[in-house]
Each structure stands twice: as structure tokens, then as C-alpha cells.
Design an enzyme around this catalytic site. Structure first.
Site, PDB file in Angstrom:
ATOM      1  N   SER A 139     -21.158  20.408 -30.007  1.00 19.60           N
ATOM      2  CA  SER A 139     -21.899  19.161 -29.885  1.00 19.60           C
ATOM      3  C   SER A 139     -21.144  18.212 -28.979  1.00 19.60           C
ATOM      4  O   SER A 139     -19.926  18.326 -28.813  1.00 19.60           O
ATOM      5  CB  SER A 139     -22.051  18.520 -31.275  1.00 19.60           C
ATOM      6  N   TYR A 152     -19.959  14.739 -39.452  1.00 14.02           N
ATOM      7  CA  TYR A 152     -20.562  15.726 -38.550  1.00 14.02           C
ATOM      8  C   TYR A 152     -19.625  15.992 -37.369  1.00 14.02           C
ATOM      9  O   TYR A 152     -19.400  17.137 -36.980  1.00 14.02           O
ATOM     10  CB  TYR A 152     -21.913  15.212 -38.054  1.00 14.02           C
TER      11      TYR A 152
END
Length: 248
Positions: A139, A152
Site C-alpha cells: 500500500s 493498517y
């Protein structure tokens, strides 16, 4: 003989988009997801494109489920040439001290433990069969967290570490690993995070995030396939697909 690809998190979003593109090239596909209804739908769509495919329901954080999808892939297709280690979730936007342990455990178990377990059981198959390529979905948060998204971000930093370690430790064994780092793709993965989105959080995200273009799953799928096909060249590296959000 067609090459065998295992894709976790393939029921929807990036996993499905990648599976459909690979189906057009006649790869043998193992579709893995906990969402049985959508996973079967992906498998049917793949077969409609003329590719051989099977669906295996699995919780990627459950060791027995992971063993099962690896075993079934090998029993059905003989080996695993490519592993797209894609399954992941997000949790609601919060400051770190506001998360409860249940939320922390859930995202760590799926995003980090799930990635590790896949590697633990796929790598021996690749070692036995002379190598292979692993693509880990990371990510933009692996490089710079968006606001209110620290847990996250921590999981995706961890997967970058796994990617680099495979690149270092397995290259001599002809096993390669590449990361692919999208930003906020136009998929359903961010819906769970958005339940806490409010004006304060939105303002913080806007002020701490560089202007960027959100990619579609189909666009990032092209990067996944490029990484898959060029593992030896790219091993240990991560392809930045963040639309200008990061510059690493």
C-alpha cells in the site's frame, strides 16, 4: 503447460480484476477467498473466459485453511508457479490509542499473519519445483501513513519487510518477491474504514496526503501482472502505483 497462479482475496476488487486479466492469457487459476458467493462468481467469470480455475474458501489467518488451499492447488494443477498474496482488510479510521485489541488482532491476523502463512506453505512448493514468483499487495501506507490509519499502515509496513526478506533470502533459489503499492483504489476494501469518516478525519487526511489519482482495480491489476512476469528483475522491490501520493 499453462502456469498455475494462486490468488488470495480474489472474490472482489483487485484480486478479481487480476484473475480476469490472467484468465484471458489462459493461466490456471486458484481463487481463494472467505467470501464464498463472490469467490465462486469470480471463478465462473474466469471459466467463461476459457481458463481453468477452482475456488477454495479460506480464512487466510487460519493455518489449516491455508494448508488446504495450497494442497488443493497442487493436487489439482501439479504445482504453484505464481502466488499473488493479495488478501487484506482495513479497519475504521481512528487514532492509535482509540483502537481496541479486537480490531488490532483482526487486521494483524489477516494482513500480516495471513500473508506469512501463505508464504510459509507456498514457498516449499516453489522450492520443490525449481522456483516461482510471489507478488505481495502492499500500500501507499507502507511508505507514508494516511491520517487516522496507523494500524493498517503498520500491517503494510510489515508486508514490505516480508517482500524485501524474500528478495534477499530466496533469490539464489529462484524464488522472487515483488510488492505492489496502490493508494485508495476504487474498490470496496475501504468501506469498512469509512464508517468513522467525519469532517475532522477527512480534513486531516486531506492535509497530510499529497494530491493523487485513485486507481481502479483494473489499472493496478496490470501492475500485479507485470510484477508477476518480471519477478527476477524486480525481486525485493515494490512497484509504486499510488498516483502521485508517494515518491519512494
Amino acid at each position: 503447460m499453462s502456469k498455475v497462479v494462486v490468488i488470495t482475496g480474489a472474490a472482489t476488487g483487485l484480486g478479481r480484476a487480476t484473475a480476469l486479466k490472467l484468465a484471458k492469457e489462459q493461466y490456471h487459476l486458484v481463487i481463494v477467498d472467505f467470501n464464498e458467493e463472490e469467490g465462486i462468481k469470480t471463478t465462473e467469470l474466469v471459466k467463461e473466459l476459457g481458463a481453468e480455475a477452482m475456488f477454495v474458501k479460506a480464512d487466510v489467518s487460519n493455518e489449516e485453511d491455508v494448508k488446504n488451499y495450497v494442497t488443493r492447488a497442487v493436487e489439482t494443477f501439479g504445482t504453484i508457479n505464481y502466488f499473488l498474496n493479495n488478501a487484506g482488510i482495513m479497519v475504521p479510521f481512528r487514532l492509535i490509542h482509540e483502537y481496541d485489541v479486537t480490531e488490532y488482532d483482526r487486521i494483524m491476523n489477516i494482513n500480516v499473519k495471513g500473508a506469512f502463512l501463505g508464504l510459509k506453505y507456498v514457498i516449499p512448493v516453489m522450492l520443490e519445483n525449481g522456483g516461482g514468483t510471489i507478488v505481495n499487495t502492499v500500500s501507499s501506507n507502507s511508505f507514508k501513513p494516511t491520517a487516522y490509519n496507523g494500524i493498517y499502515a503498520a500491517t503494510k509496513h510489515a508486508v514490505i519487510g516480508l517482500t524485501k526478506s524474500i528478495g534477499q533470502d530466496y533469490q539464489s533459489k529462484q524464488i522472487f518477491a515483488v510488492g505492489v503499492a496502490p493508494n485508495n483504489m476504487k474498490t470496496n476494501i475501504s468501506a469498512n474504514a469509512a464508517v468513522t469518516l467525519n469532517e475532522e478525519i477527512g480534513k486531516a487526511i486531506y492535509e497530510t496526503t499529497a494530491p493523487n489519482i485513485a486507481a481502479t482495480a483494473e489499472e493496478v491489476a496490470e501492475a500485479m501482472i507485470f510484477a508477476m512476469k518480471n519477478g527476477q528483475l524486480l525481486s525485493g522491490a515494490t512497484i509504486n502505483c499510488a498516483g502521485g501520493q508517494i515518491y519512494n
